[in-house]
Design an enzyme around this catalytic site. Structure first.
Site, PDB file in Angstrom:
ATOM      1  N   TRP A  72      11.500  27.301   5.428  1.00 10.65           N
ATOM      2  CA  TRP A  72      12.843  28.210   6.556  1.00 10.65           C
ATOM      3  C   TRP A  72      13.946  28.447   5.902  1.00 10.65           C
ATOM      4  CZ3 TRP A  72      11.649  29.002  11.269  1.00 10.65           C
ATOM      5  CH2 TRP A  72      10.429  28.267  11.726  1.00 10.65           C
ATOM      6  N   ASP A  91      21.254  24.349   7.444  1.00  2.31           N
ATOM      7  CA  ASP A  91      20.819  24.621   8.305  1.00  2.31           C
ATOM      8  C   ASP A  91      19.904  23.273   8.473  1.00  2.31           C
ATOM      9  OD1 ASP A  91      18.029  24.430  10.109  1.00  2.31           O
ATOM     10  OD2 ASP A  91      17.303  26.668   9.195  1.00  2.31           O
ATOM     11  N   LYS A 147      14.531  20.188  17.905  1.00  2.51           N
ATOM     12  CA  LYS A 147      13.671  18.736  17.704  1.00  2.51           C
ATOM     13  C   LYS A 147      14.331  17.516  18.171  1.00  2.51           C
ATOM     14  CE  LYS A 147      11.584  22.488  15.509  1.00  2.51           C
ATOM     15  NZ  LYS A 147      12.713  23.704  14.149  1.00  2.51           N
TER      16      LYS A 147
HETATM   17  C1  LIG Z   1      13.019  25.109  13.973  1.00  2.00           C
HETATM   18  C2  LIG Z   1      13.508  25.703  12.771  1.00  2.00           C
HETATM   19  C3  LIG Z   1      14.066  26.863  12.854  1.00  2.00           C
HETATM   20  C4  LIG Z   1      14.558  27.861  14.103  1.00  2.00           C
HETATM   21  O1  LIG Z   1      14.561  27.487  15.027  1.00  2.00           O
HETATM   22  P1  LIG Z   1      14.529  28.366  16.199  1.00  2.00           P
HETATM   23  O2  LIG Z   1      14.868  28.067  17.111  1.00  2.00           O
HETATM   24  O3  LIG Z   1      12.704  28.510  16.644  1.00  2.00           O
HETATM   25  O4  LIG Z   1      15.615  30.060  15.791  1.00  2.00           O
HETATM   26  C5  LIG Z   1      15.137  26.890  11.876  1.00  2.00           C
HETATM   27  N1  LIG Z   1      15.117  26.166  11.079  1.00  2.00           N
HETATM   28  C6  LIG Z   1      14.314  24.732  10.798  1.00  2.00           C
HETATM   29  C7  LIG Z   1      14.879  23.559   9.615  1.00  2.00           C
HETATM   30  C8  LIG Z   1      13.824  24.969  11.685  1.00  2.00           C
HETATM   31  O5  LIG Z   1      13.482  23.212  12.368  1.00  2.00           O
END
Ligand SMILES: *Cc1c(COP(=O)(O)O)cnc(C)c1O
Length: 363
Positions: free
Chosen positions: A101, A175, A199
């Protein structure tokens, strides 16, 4: 088959109580004669849902008054562009690469300015975290990006870096898509945190951004208006139509979190669940987790069978035992158990019991 234990990395398990309440309120929300998804986002009913959700989230995560909470769309990946569009002013950014990521964020950031690598754990196969003391951050850095929890590689920052002690005045961008609301946040170290909801907060479609006020209002001229943090903030996240139903469900999750003791209680539960699973893995001769112990994720636990020819049998048996979505991400292989807030300890116990039985049959 009733509801199973769902170990998906995202979209992921939801608290059953929240799904029940949403079902009860589906056709007629609180006597309004409408479903939430049929309401104007400017009507008093939805405004009350929105304001409650924001207030509950601010309380839960102890977000200081000088941070704005924005409810956006586009997911974590869109923020990989929206953050530099708002914060970089076309200058340089520093990224700490700790897995898939943060690698993606770095690559996307390069479209908007000079995206540098401050440190990378790639040589270790992303099983460690580079110590902040080793990070190379430029004096002209507009911001430093980290991924708080790498959903695919299963590494997590258990303490956010204090950039000031590294002699860096740039804001830290985190993030926190896959561990938001699983633990408390030290906001004194953060400039901006973002994450998709799917998530740990609710349904896909909602993206949470929590940003320090002084970082708002510096968007590049070509930043799309709907993604300009200033326009979003000045319009209470309603510059354009927000993801109303996802905000409503996330709001129910926030109330569920408060009812269950808030972040302190959630963190203790998450520690207990993760420990149960890692202890089992470390004492097994069939399964292995390769991540260094001090940076193992409490949310996403990748593991491998030492005999990979047994993978399909393992997954089929798990499914038959009502343990779903355990297949690892294709870039890493093996298995992955995501054990977000809404996964009860009974789910982890059931997983460990199944894994123990499966191991016995392999002797
Ligand atoms: C799932 C995830 C993303 C991407 O998210 P989207 O909603 O599919 O754009 C980005 N960063 C992390 C750490 C993730 O787990």
């Amino acid at each position: 088959m009733g509801r199973a234990f769902n170990f998906s990395a995202g979209p992921a398990v939801m608290p059953e109580a929240v799904l029940q309440q949403a079902a009860t309120e589906m056709l007629d929300w609180h006597g309004s004669g409408m479903s939430v998804m049929e309401m104007s986002h400017r009507g008093k009913e939805f405004i009350s849902i929105y304001e409650q959700a924001e207030a509950d989230l601010r309380e839960l995560l102890a977000v200081p008054a000088h941070f704005k909470i924005l409810f956006m769309q586009g997911g974590g990946l869109a923020e990989n562009a929206i953050v530099p569009l708002n914060l970089s002013q076309g200058g340089a950014m520093d990224f700490v690469l700790t897995g898939s990521w943060s690698q993606k964020s770095h690559k996307e950031g390069g479209k908007y300015g000079a995206a540098r690598v401050a440190a990378t754990a790639q040589a270790d196969g992303f099983t460690t975290l580079p110590s902040p003391a080793t990070w190379q951050i430029g004096a002209d850095s507009r911001y430093v990006h980290i991924c708080g929890n790498e959903t695919i590689h299963g590494v997590e920052f258990h303490e956010l870096p204090d950039l000031k002690t590294l002699g860096c005045d740039a804001p830290l961008v985190v993030d926190f898509s896959s561990h938001v609301a699983s633990r408390s946040v030290n906001w004194s170290r953060v400039g901006l945190a973002f994450g998709g909801a799917q998530k740990n907060l609710g349904p896909a479609g909602l993206t949470l951004v929590i940003v320090r006020e002084d970082l708002i209002g510096h968007a590049m001229p070509h930043c799309p208006s709907a993604f300009d943090y200033k326009l979003v903030a000045d319009n209470q996240s309603m510059y354009n139509t927000p993801p109303t139903y996802s905000i409503y469900i996330a709001g129910l999750v926030f109330q569920w979190l408060k009812k269950n003791g808030g972040m302190a209680a959630m963190e203790q539960r998450n520690i207990a669940k993760a420990q149960l699973l890692y202890d089992f893995l470390d004492n097994s001769s069939l399964y292995v987790n390769k991540v260094a112990k001090d940076c193992r994720s409490r949310m996403n636990v990748p593991f491998f069978l030492r005999d990979e020819s047994r993978n399909e049998a393992f997954l089929a048996g798990a499914k038959a035992a009502n343990l779903l979505q355990l297949k690892g991400h294709k870039s890493v292989g093996g298995m992955r158990a995501s054990i977000y807030n809404a996964m009860p300890i009974e789910g982890v116990q059931a997983l460990v019991a199944y894994m123990r039985e499966f191991e016995k049959t392999q002797a």
